[in-house]
Design a protein around this motif. Structure first.
Motif, mmCIF file in Angstrom:
data_model
loop_
_atom_site.group_PDB
_atom_site.id
_atom_site.type_symbol
_atom_site.label_atom_id
_atom_site.label_comp_id
_atom_site.label_asym_id
_atom_site.label_seq_id
_atom_site.Cartn_x
_atom_site.Cartn_y
_atom_site.Cartn_z
ATOM 1 N N GLY A 66 45.253 29.334 79.825
ATOM 2 C CA GLY A 66 46.617 29.172 79.306
ATOM 3 C C GLY A 66 47.560 28.777 80.425
ATOM 4 O O GLY A 66 47.145 28.560 81.563
ATOM 5 N N GLY A 156 51.950 32.856 81.345
ATOM 6 C CA GLY A 156 50.966 32.985 80.269
ATOM 7 C C GLY A 156 51.303 32.143 79.050
ATOM 8 O O GLY A 156 52.457 31.824 78.787
ATOM 9 N N GLY A 158 49.164 31.452 74.895
ATOM 10 C CA GLY A 158 47.955 31.675 74.100
ATOM 11 C C GLY A 158 47.773 33.135 73.727
ATOM 12 O O GLY A 158 48.691 33.949 73.848
ATOM 13 N N SER A 159 46.546 33.472 73.272
ATOM 14 C CA SER A 159 46.263 34.838 72.817
ATOM 15 C C SER A 159 45.956 35.735 74.009
ATOM 16 O O SER A 159 44.827 36.149 74.219
ATOM 17 N N ASN A 160 47.001 36.009 74.776
ATOM 18 C CA ASN A 160 46.790 36.726 76.032
ATOM 19 C C ASN A 160 48.003 37.599 76.342
ATOM 20 O O ASN A 160 48.915 37.707 75.521
ATOM 21 N N ARG A 162 51.320 37.744 77.890
ATOM 22 C CA ARG A 162 52.310 36.760 78.319
ATOM 23 C C ARG A 162 53.029 37.281 79.559
ATOM 24 O O ARG A 162 52.924 38.455 79.919
ATOM 25 N N TYR A 194 44.094 39.201 82.277
ATOM 26 C CA TYR A 194 44.507 39.159 80.867
ATOM 27 C C TYR A 194 45.545 38.058 80.637
ATOM 28 O O TYR A 194 45.667 37.532 79.537
ATOM 29 N N PRO A 198 42.948 34.033 78.055
ATOM 30 C CA PRO A 198 43.153 34.646 76.730
ATOM 31 C C PRO A 198 41.857 35.278 76.227
ATOM 32 O O PRO A 198 40.820 34.627 76.231
ATOM 33 N N TRP A 200 42.229 38.090 73.667
ATOM 34 C CA TRP A 200 42.656 39.061 72.662
ATOM 35 C C TRP A 200 42.838 38.424 71.286
ATOM 36 O O TRP A 200 42.839 37.199 71.169
ATOM 37 N N LYS A 203 48.802 37.151 70.972
ATOM 38 C CA LYS A 203 49.606 37.367 72.171
ATOM 39 C C LYS A 203 50.029 38.827 72.322
ATOM 40 O O LYS A 203 50.059 39.578 71.349
#
Ligand code: HEM
Ligand code: HEM
Ligand code: SF4
Ligand code: SF4
Length: 398
Positions: A66, A156, A158-160, A162, A194, A198, A200, A203
């Protein structure tokens, strides 16, 4: 050079007293082709009343999942210099304190490889570099991350996790109840993995305010909201209180009567606070900052679940830890976050925020997973319906 397009609709926005983004864009466009084409494409959007970016875009740097938001023009034949117009998120220093050296360095890189346009700052906090080509992304990253002084990393996306952000804190606020900038910096470093990769369901955001005034709006804009608080008595300087009264300040009307729990009194010479009933709303301290100070036993309240409307409706964070000591190396904070994330990672559906997961599976499951007891401070009011679930071990088995 592309011939500079006429922009009558945008030109209108150079009038009026507020600093005009059009004027700024024109400054950048004077010696940058993509800034020039951006003006052109924006004018077209103003005419058509719709965006001219294609859907999505996946670009990045080696090793990270990301940090760069890919974007492509849907009218590249008209505006070839914004055919790629990717955004690079640079992790800001805690509290947005820069020196000119740090800013000059990043500007030099951005002038070379980007549009020269920026957003200081993105809503999450990042220093946002607006508009570059795919082939420059890695170079930009390599250069900003190897500055000798003040090297910078990506933020950050994406699914992470931030980019965490924090209020100005003790660097220039006398209300700060712990070092927000240090905690923010420490958590950013601790959880780099983390943040950059990504892993998780969706987010997750952390925001840190030094007191309940919540100057980074953590309660509304982060899954994990930290707000400084105290648990002993408000410190009162009675001399200074009297000085406020003598100066004509209406203590009764503007402070005593407005205290939400009505736990204060003032007899004309002495101010009294029934601290057991004070909810630490900050009002009296905000109003009389020369006379009142938060107590000395300091820490933070942690709230969970803040998010925007999609999917289950907007949520503000609610109390999960009423009081936690916030001291380096912040082990308790880190353990708490890890436990929450682990449960969410295990149970969350794709694109389900932690607040929504708690809504779906219930506080009892969440609290059991993170090993915390339910306490009255977690709710505004007890449930109004009787549809209560018992744990199997709580029921009588014949
Ligand atoms: C026109 C009137 C009513 C209708 C259409 C109705 C409809 C329903 C429906 C569809 C459910 C199942 C909900 C679900 O599982 O998601 C339900 C559950 C329930 N209803 Fe009603 N209801 C009505 C009146 C009442 C009344 C008057 C009472 C009590 C005085 C009542 C007590 C309950 C209870 C206790 C449940 C939960 C059962 C359970 O899942 O353990 N209902 N009702
Ligand atoms: C003379 C009238 C009624 C009698 C004799 C009666 C009797 C009972 C009995 C014996 C049970 C089972 C209790 C248990 O398993 O422990 C029960 C359950 C129930 N009754 Fe009635 N009932 C009557 C009227 C009503 C009315 C009018 C309603 C709703 C408006 C109602 C709603 C329910 C519900 C929702 C349950 C299930 C409660 C639960 O799941 O715990 N009953 N009733
Ligand atoms: S949140 Fe509190 S400590 Fe932080 S800047 Fe605002 S008033 Fe100061
Ligand atoms: S902080 Fe708020 S609740 Fe506490 S005494 Fe002051 S006004 Fe009242």
């Amino acid at each position: 050079m592309t011939e500079a397009k006429k922009t009558p609709l945008l030109d209108d926005l150079e009038k009026g007293p507020w600093p005009s983004f059009v004027t700024e864009m024109k400054k950048a466009a004077a010696n940058n082709l993509s800034a020039q084409d951006l003006l052109g494409q924006l004018e077209l959007s103003y005419e058509d009343k719709k965006a001219h970016w294609k859907h999505g875009g996946l670009v990045g740097v080696m090793g990270y999942g990301g940090g760069v938001i890919g974007r492509y023009s849907d009218v590249p034949e008209q505006f070839p210099n914004v055919e790629h117009f990717h955004t690079v998120r640079i992790n800001q220093p805690s509290g947005w304190y820069y020196n000119t050296k740090a800013l000059r360095q990043v500007c030099d890189v951005w002038e070379k490889y980007g549009s020269g346009l920026t957003n200081l700052h993105g809503s999450t906090g990042d220093l946002v570099l607006l508009g570059t080509k795919t082939e420059h992304i890695q170079t930009i990253f390599d250069e900003v991350s190897s500055f000798e002084e003040h090297p910078m990393d990506l933020g950050g996306s994406g699914s992470n996790l931030r980019t965490p952000s924090c209020c100005a804190g003790p660097a220039r606020c006398e209300f700060a109840l712990f070092d927000t900038t240090d905690l923010c910096h420490e958590l950013t470093n601790e959880f780099q993995d983390y943040l950059h990769r990504p892993m998780w369901p969706y987010k997750s955001k952390i925001k840190i305010s030094g007191c309940p005034n919540d100057c980074v709006a953590s309660i509304a804009r982060s899954d994990f909201s930290f707000q400084g608080t105290w648990r002993d008595d408000i410190k009162i300087d009675q001399e200074a209180v009297r000085a406020y009264a003598e100066g004509g300040f209406d203590i009764q009307g503007l402070v005593i009567d407005k205290c939400p729990t009505k736990c204060m009194s003032f007899d004309g010479s002495e101010l009294k606070i029934d601290n057991a009933n004070c909810t630490r709303c900050m009002h009296c301290i905000n109003k009389m900052c020369k006379a009142l100070r938060p107590g000395d036993d300091r820490g933070a309240t942690i709230l969970i679940g803040g998010k925007a409307p999609i999917l289950q409706g907007a949520m503000m964070g609610w109390v999960i830890v009423p009081f936690m000591k916030i001291e380096p190396p912040y082990e308790e904070v880190k353990e708490f976050l890890e436990k929450c994330w682990e449960w969410w990672d295990e149970n969350g559906k794709t694109r389900e925020r932690i607040g929504e997961l708690i809504l779906r599976l219930g506080m009892r499951n969440f609290l059991r997973a993170i090993e915390r007891e339910p306490i009255p401070q977690m709710v505004v009011a007890p449930r109004a319906n009787p549809f209560f679930f018992w744990w199997p071990e709580e029921t009588v088995q014949d």
